[in-house]
Design a protein around this motif. Sequence first.
Motif, PDB file in Angstrom:
ATOM      1  N   THR A  62       0.777  -1.185  -0.080  1.00  0.00           N
ATOM      2  CA  THR A  62      -0.054   0.069  -0.012  1.00  0.00           C
ATOM      3  C   THR A  62       0.870   1.157   0.052  1.00  0.00           C
ATOM      4  OG1 THR A  62      -0.185   0.121   2.420  1.00  0.00           O
ATOM      5  CG2 THR A  62      -1.946  -1.129   1.353  1.00  0.00           C
ATOM      6  N   ALA A  63       0.342   2.191  -0.443  1.00  0.00           N
ATOM      7  CA  ALA A  63       1.182   3.640  -0.601  1.00  0.00           C
ATOM      8  C   ALA A  63       0.169   4.709  -0.594  1.00  0.00           C
ATOM      9  CB  ALA A  63       1.974   3.787  -1.901  1.00  0.00           C
ATOM     10  N   ASN A 102       0.718   2.410 -11.713  1.00  0.00           N
ATOM     11  CA  ASN A 102      -0.011   2.050 -12.995  1.00  0.00           C
ATOM     12  C   ASN A 102      -1.479   1.773 -12.261  1.00  0.00           C
ATOM     13  OD1 ASN A 102      -1.343   0.787 -14.870  1.00  0.00           O
ATOM     14  ND2 ASN A 102      -0.309  -1.162 -14.901  1.00  0.00           N
ATOM     15  N   ARG A 103      -2.243   2.952 -12.569  1.00  0.00           N
ATOM     16  CA  ARG A 103      -3.588   2.970 -12.238  1.00  0.00           C
ATOM     17  C   ARG A 103      -4.637   2.135 -12.873  1.00  0.00           C
ATOM     18  NH1 ARG A 103      -6.097   8.548 -11.981  1.00  0.00           N
ATOM     19  NH2 ARG A 103      -7.192   7.522  -9.942  1.00  0.00           N
ATOM     20  N   GLY A 104      -4.234   1.665 -13.983  1.00  0.00           N
ATOM     21  CA  GLY A 104      -4.922   0.803 -14.578  1.00  0.00           C
ATOM     22  C   GLY A 104      -5.200   1.137 -16.106  1.00  0.00           C
ATOM     23  N   ILE A 127      -3.388   3.623  -2.336  1.00  0.00           N
ATOM     24  CA  ILE A 127      -3.155   2.750  -3.492  1.00  0.00           C
ATOM     25  C   ILE A 127      -2.918   1.274  -2.890  1.00  0.00           C
ATOM     26  CG2 ILE A 127      -2.407   2.253  -5.806  1.00  0.00           C
ATOM     27  CD1 ILE A 127      -3.950   4.601  -5.486  1.00  0.00           C
ATOM     28  N   THR A 128      -3.672   0.270  -3.276  1.00  0.00           N
ATOM     29  CA  THR A 128      -3.224  -1.024  -2.978  1.00  0.00           C
ATOM     30  C   THR A 128      -3.004  -1.781  -4.085  1.00  0.00           C
ATOM     31  OG1 THR A 128      -4.378  -1.084  -0.692  1.00  0.00           O
ATOM     32  CG2 THR A 128      -3.784  -3.048  -1.659  1.00  0.00           C
ATOM     33  N   GLY A 129      -1.735  -2.463  -4.277  1.00  0.00           N
ATOM     34  CA  GLY A 129      -1.612  -3.143  -5.483  1.00  0.00           C
ATOM     35  C   GLY A 129      -0.399  -4.099  -5.421  1.00  0.00           C
ATOM     36  N   LEU A 130       0.241  -4.477  -6.526  1.00  0.00           N
ATOM     37  CA  LEU A 130       1.568  -5.218  -6.308  1.00  0.00           C
ATOM     38  C   LEU A 130       2.552  -4.746  -7.217  1.00  0.00           C
ATOM     39  CD1 LEU A 130      -0.386  -8.500  -8.199  1.00  0.00           C
ATOM     40  CD2 LEU A 130      -0.091  -8.015  -5.750  1.00  0.00           C
ATOM     41  N   ASP A 174       1.213  -1.810  -9.720  1.00  0.00           N
ATOM     42  CA  ASP A 174       0.225  -2.112 -10.271  1.00  0.00           C
ATOM     43  C   ASP A 174      -1.196  -2.069  -9.235  1.00  0.00           C
ATOM     44  OD1 ASP A 174       0.831  -2.607 -12.882  1.00  0.00           O
ATOM     45  OD2 ASP A 174       0.872  -4.796 -12.774  1.00  0.00           O
ATOM     46  N   ALA A 175      -1.929  -0.980  -9.656  1.00  0.00           N
ATOM     47  CA  ALA A 175      -2.966  -0.747  -8.700  1.00  0.00           C
ATOM     48  C   ALA A 175      -4.041  -1.937  -8.738  1.00  0.00           C
ATOM     49  CB  ALA A 175      -4.078   0.326  -9.043  1.00  0.00           C
ATOM     50  N   ASP A 176      -4.474  -2.326  -7.713  1.00  0.00           N
ATOM     51  CA  ASP A 176      -5.644  -3.531  -7.803  1.00  0.00           C
ATOM     52  C   ASP A 176      -7.130  -2.808  -8.271  1.00  0.00           C
ATOM     53  OD1 ASP A 176      -7.120  -1.982  -5.706  1.00  0.00           O
ATOM     54  OD2 ASP A 176      -6.740  -3.433  -4.004  1.00  0.00           O
ATOM     55  N   ASN A 177      -8.088  -3.949  -8.133  1.00  0.00           N
ATOM     56  CA  ASN A 177      -9.307  -3.482  -8.870  1.00  0.00           C
ATOM     57  C   ASN A 177     -10.362  -2.619  -8.102  1.00  0.00           C
ATOM     58  OD1 ASN A 177     -10.066  -5.326  -6.794  1.00  0.00           O
ATOM     59  ND2 ASN A 177     -11.065  -6.914  -8.046  1.00  0.00           N
TER      60      ASN A 177
END
Length: 253
Positions: A62-63, A102-104, A127-130, A174-177
Amino acid sequence: MLCSLMLLSTAGFVALGLWQVERLSWKRDLIARVDQRVHAEPAPAPTGRAVHAADDEYRRVTATGTLQNDKETLVYASTELGPGFWVMTPLSLGDGQTVLINRGFVPTDRRDPQTRPSGQLSSQVTITGLMRITEPKGSLLQSNDPASGRWYSRDVAAIAAEKHVADAAEYFIDADNTPNPGGLPIGGLTRIVFPNNHLVYAITWFGLALMVAGLLAFVIRSEVRTHRPWQSSGRLPRQVVPARRACRDAAGR
């Protein structure tokens, strides 16, 4: 000469088969580690340290910070939703560092930020992602062209330099969904696919080794028969027959 070549080929095929067995073990371990990472609880995104693909890629993080929408970069993408672009936006963190997000995905007809104003968030966001490792230079077929704004890979250093992003982390997220206002960009489209054909390759190499070894045995057997025809016919060579008769005569005296 032929036998030596076949022997070397057999040894080579066996070595390749063993190498694929080792690769199979490595790939299974990689898949297990990545699967564990993507399903783990998210941790704060790392700052102030180097990252490594083996240890960090695909970790859930997360950031929290503020998006620099005026420095948005579009990277060509082909997804299950069709052709379009990844929206790469710098996120300013509280400690002064910046992480590229990468917001999507957005389709080609929505590449202009003015067609999706609701998604241009100005307040602080989390932002939560990979975690992903930078993709330098471009794709396999096309190189990035920063001067003309054509990007084919997510090259963190090049994008940061082109957009004058200070103190950028060497990875991106990479942001999650989690849905964005207005529905765009669409996150959560990270493809995590690791082709694992090593078992098939190992069987193929071992099979070739077995075939060549069998052919080698056939050649050697044929060579032996060629030089000893009496063994296959059951008859002794002519020069041996008189010697046997002399032995019998001597024994009967």
